[in-house]
Structure formats: C-alpha cells, structure tokens
Design a protein around this motif. Structure first.
Motif, PDB file in Angstrom:
ATOM      1  N   ALA A  54       0.349  -2.924  -8.554  1.00 22.68           N
ATOM      2  CA  ALA A  54      -0.419  -1.940  -7.789  1.00 22.68           C
ATOM      3  C   ALA A  54       0.517  -0.925  -7.137  1.00 22.68           C
ATOM      4  O   ALA A  54       0.191   0.262  -7.020  1.00 22.68           O
ATOM      5  CB  ALA A  54      -1.259  -2.644  -6.730  1.00 22.68           C
ATOM      6  N   SER A  55       1.683  -1.389  -6.720  1.00 21.29           N
ATOM      7  CA  SER A  55       2.691  -0.497  -6.145  1.00 21.29           C
ATOM      8  C   SER A  55       3.173   0.506  -7.185  1.00 21.29           C
ATOM      9  O   SER A  55       3.349   1.699  -6.890  1.00 21.29           O
ATOM     10  CB  SER A  55       3.878  -1.321  -5.623  1.00 21.29           C
TER      11      SER A  55
ATOM     12  N   SER B 263       8.235  -4.295 -17.341  1.00 21.27           N
ATOM     13  CA  SER B 263       6.972  -4.588 -17.999  1.00 21.27           C
ATOM     14  C   SER B 263       5.813  -3.945 -17.244  1.00 21.27           C
ATOM     15  O   SER B 263       4.917  -3.345 -17.846  1.00 21.27           O
ATOM     16  CB  SER B 263       6.757  -6.102 -18.097  1.00 21.27           C
ATOM     17  N   GLY B 264       5.837  -4.047 -15.929  1.00 21.59           N
ATOM     18  CA  GLY B 264       4.774  -3.424 -15.123  1.00 21.59           C
ATOM     19  C   GLY B 264       4.759  -1.917 -15.264  1.00 21.59           C
ATOM     20  O   GLY B 264       3.681  -1.293 -15.314  1.00 21.59           O
ATOM     21  N   ILE B 265       5.938  -1.306 -15.356  1.00 19.21           N
ATOM     22  CA  ILE B 265       6.038   0.144 -15.508  1.00 19.21           C
ATOM     23  C   ILE B 265       5.449   0.580 -16.849  1.00 19.21           C
ATOM     24  O   ILE B 265       4.685   1.555 -16.923  1.00 19.21           O
ATOM     25  CB  ILE B 265       7.514   0.580 -15.381  1.00 19.21           C
TER      26      ILE B 265
ATOM     27  N   ILE C 230       4.930   2.021   5.987  1.00 21.95           N
ATOM     28  CA  ILE C 230       5.181   1.898   4.551  1.00 21.95           C
ATOM     29  C   ILE C 230       3.988   1.199   3.924  1.00 21.95           C
ATOM     30  O   ILE C 230       3.544   0.153   4.411  1.00 21.95           O
ATOM     31  CB  ILE C 230       6.471   1.098   4.273  1.00 21.95           C
ATOM     32  N   ALA C 231       3.452   1.778   2.868  1.00 19.23           N
ATOM     33  CA  ALA C 231       2.246   1.237   2.234  1.00 19.23           C
ATOM     34  C   ALA C 231       2.486  -0.165   1.676  1.00 19.23           C
ATOM     35  O   ALA C 231       3.534  -0.440   1.092  1.00 19.23           O
ATOM     36  CB  ALA C 231       1.793   2.173   1.117  1.00 19.23           C
ATOM     37  N   ALA C 232       1.510  -1.036   1.884  1.00 19.85           N
ATOM     38  CA  ALA C 232       1.540  -2.399   1.338  1.00 19.85           C
ATOM     39  C   ALA C 232       0.555  -2.486   0.178  1.00 19.85           C
ATOM     40  O   ALA C 232      -0.458  -1.769   0.144  1.00 19.85           O
ATOM     41  CB  ALA C 232       1.175  -3.408   2.413  1.00 19.85           C
TER      42      ALA C 232
ATOM     43  N   ASN D 155       4.874  -6.140  -1.279  1.00 20.23           N
ATOM     44  CA  ASN D 155       5.036  -5.807  -2.706  1.00 20.23           C
ATOM     45  C   ASN D 155       5.349  -4.329  -2.924  1.00 20.23           C
ATOM     46  O   ASN D 155       5.001  -3.754  -3.960  1.00 20.23           O
ATOM     47  CB  ASN D 155       3.760  -6.177  -3.488  1.00 20.23           C
ATOM     48  N   SER D 156       5.986  -3.708  -1.953  1.00 14.50           N
ATOM     49  CA  SER D 156       6.266  -2.277  -2.012  1.00 14.50           C
ATOM     50  C   SER D 156       7.611  -2.035  -2.695  1.00 14.50           C
ATOM     51  O   SER D 156       8.662  -2.379  -2.152  1.00 14.50           O
ATOM     52  CB  SER D 156       6.284  -1.685  -0.599  1.00 14.50           C
ATOM     53  N   LEU D 157       7.571  -1.435  -3.884  1.00 16.88           N
ATOM     54  CA  LEU D 157       8.800  -1.203  -4.647  1.00 16.88           C
ATOM     55  C   LEU D 157       9.360   0.206  -4.482  1.00 16.88           C
ATOM     56  O   LEU D 157      10.511   0.453  -4.841  1.00 16.88           O
ATOM     57  CB  LEU D 157       8.538  -1.449  -6.141  1.00 16.88           C
TER      58      LEU D 157
END
Length: 266
Positions: free
Chosen positions: A182-183, A59-61, A174-176, A147-149
């Motif tokens: 947001a990721s 859904s987020g994508i 690694i970016a947070a 929340n990094s996917l």
C-alpha cells in the motif's frame, strides 16, 4: 530472516539467478515489516539485508507497476477509439490522478494529455533506490511502525509524528499504511500527481514519445524536490543505483504464476 532466504532459494529467486541474466520476479506480497527486522539487521550480513529488502520490495514495485500499466493500456485504448465522453471509468481515473476534481467535470484534450502523462510506471530502479534511502532498508521507525517505505508526509493529523517536528511546516506527520505494498502504491500515485514532480512526468513522457523505456537513472535527475537535500538527494539515489547495480531492475518482469504471501510470525 533465514526462512525468507530459504524461500528465495526454493523458488530460484537468488543473486546467482539474477547475475546469470534471469529477470523473472515472483509475485510476493509482504503483509507487514516486523519489529525484529530492525534488530536483526544490526547483526546479519549486509548482503543478506539487501538481498531480502530488494527482493521483497522489488516484487511489490513490479506488481504496482503492473496495475498502472493495465490502467494505461485501457486509457490509451479508449482514447484511440475516441471512447471518452460519458466514460465513467475514465472520469474516475481522472479524479484518481487529480486531473479533474469530480467525475462530472469535463475532460478536454489538454486534460487527456495530462492524464496520459500521469498514468504511467515508476522505473523499478528508481523506486528501489528511494525505498532504500527513505526507509533505511526498511529499518526506520516509520517503516516498522507504519510500513512506510518512502517517507510520505501526511497533513491529516493522522500521520506518525516525527521526533522533531518543524513548526513552520504545520501539523504534519509521516503517512502510515496497512502494508508495504500500500505504501508503494501511494508513493507511485504521489509521483504521478504532485506538482513537485511535474518534471519527472515530462521527462518520462519524452521517453514514451521516442518509443523508449523510461529509466530510473534519468528520472532520478528530476527529483531534487523530493527532499530538502535537493541535488545531494539525487546524488544519493544515483550512488545507491550504481553501487547496487539497480539499473538492471528496469528490465525485470513478473512471473505468470500465482502470488506468494509472506506473513512474519509474531
């Protein structure tokens, strides 16, 4: 996690519906990935783990792709009307997609072609496969903590530190992110701007020139630079797509109803 499965059942967002050919996806926003997800996935059925992960991430994508498509439509309309010069919105878009460095820079025809190639979607099947691969189905330390996917690197000094940092790569982390969504947005912008993924954008542009929808399966073949594993990484993405029948996700669309916010309890 049972509450999330119950929600899916209530709104008809189930495996049965999907298998019947229904490709409508509800607008769901997950505020963050809870710590207990890492613990629960060790005991719950694998089918439930995948069900929850794919449906929330999917859904987020789709919502991120919707925002990109809105930008793309406005861009193409402006190009068609030759409304480019002194267009502040297009100048800001070109800066966002790293075609120019500042809004006062001139946008020539070559820059516009590059911008058109960059402002485009990432097929859901590809994004889902990468999210599963990079975050361990949302259970990695970086997914839980930040929340990094997609395992995006951060050289600002503010990133989450890997347990074993490679000295030759400098001070990286690694970016947070504030939320999984947001990721997803940062991942798509990364694929759409970084020089390492130029082949992906070129292949996608060929699909567009042929009036075809870009497929995740084909674009995955160009992402050997996303991981040090190279060709083996592409094979892993294809294996995830094949085993989980993700190609059908490229035909999914969002419903026209409101958004559901999912906030895990403390």
């Amino acid at each position: 996690y049972n509450d999330v499965l119950n929600l899916f059942n209530e709104i008809g967002y189930t495996a049965e519906q999907w298998q019947s050919g229904i490709r409508e996806i509800p607008r769901i926003e997950l505020t963050h990935i809870p710590q207990r997800w890492q613990e629960q996935t060790q005991t719950i059925p694998v089918s439930d783990k995948k069900n929850i992960f794919f449906r929330l991430a999917g859904s987020g994508i789709l919502q991120s792709n919707e925002r990109i498509l809105n930008e793309r439509k406005r861009l193409l309309d402006s190009i068609k009307k030759k409304d480019i010069e002194n267009n502040e919105w297009i100048a800001a878009l070109a800066v966002k997609y790293k075609v120019i460095k500042q809004e006062s820079d001139k946008l020539d025809n070559q820059a516009l072609i590059q911008l058109r190639h960059r402002v485009d979607i990432v097929p859901p099947s590809l994004a889902l496969a990468q999210a599963a691969e990079e975050s361990g189905w949302g259970t990695s330390r970086f997914a839980i903590k930040g929340n990094s996917l997609f395992g995006q690197w951060d050289f600002s000094g503010q990133g989450m530190k890997p347990k074993e940092q490679r000295a030759n790569l400098g001070n990286y982390g690694i970016a947070a992110f504030e939320s999984p969504e947001a990721s997803i947005e940062a991942y798509m912008l990364n694929l759409n701007t970084h020089r390492a993924y130029r082949r992906m954008r070129q292949k996608r542009a060929v699909f567009r020139q042929q009036n075809k929808q870009p497929t995740g399966w084909d674009l995955a073949k160009t992402l050997d630079k996303y991981s040090e594993r190279g060709a083996d990484y592409v094979k892993s993405l294809h294996a995830i797509m094949r085993y989980n029948k993700l190609n059908d996700a490229d035909q999914a669309h969002l419903w026209d109803k409101g958004k559901i916010i999912v906030t895990p309890a403390p």
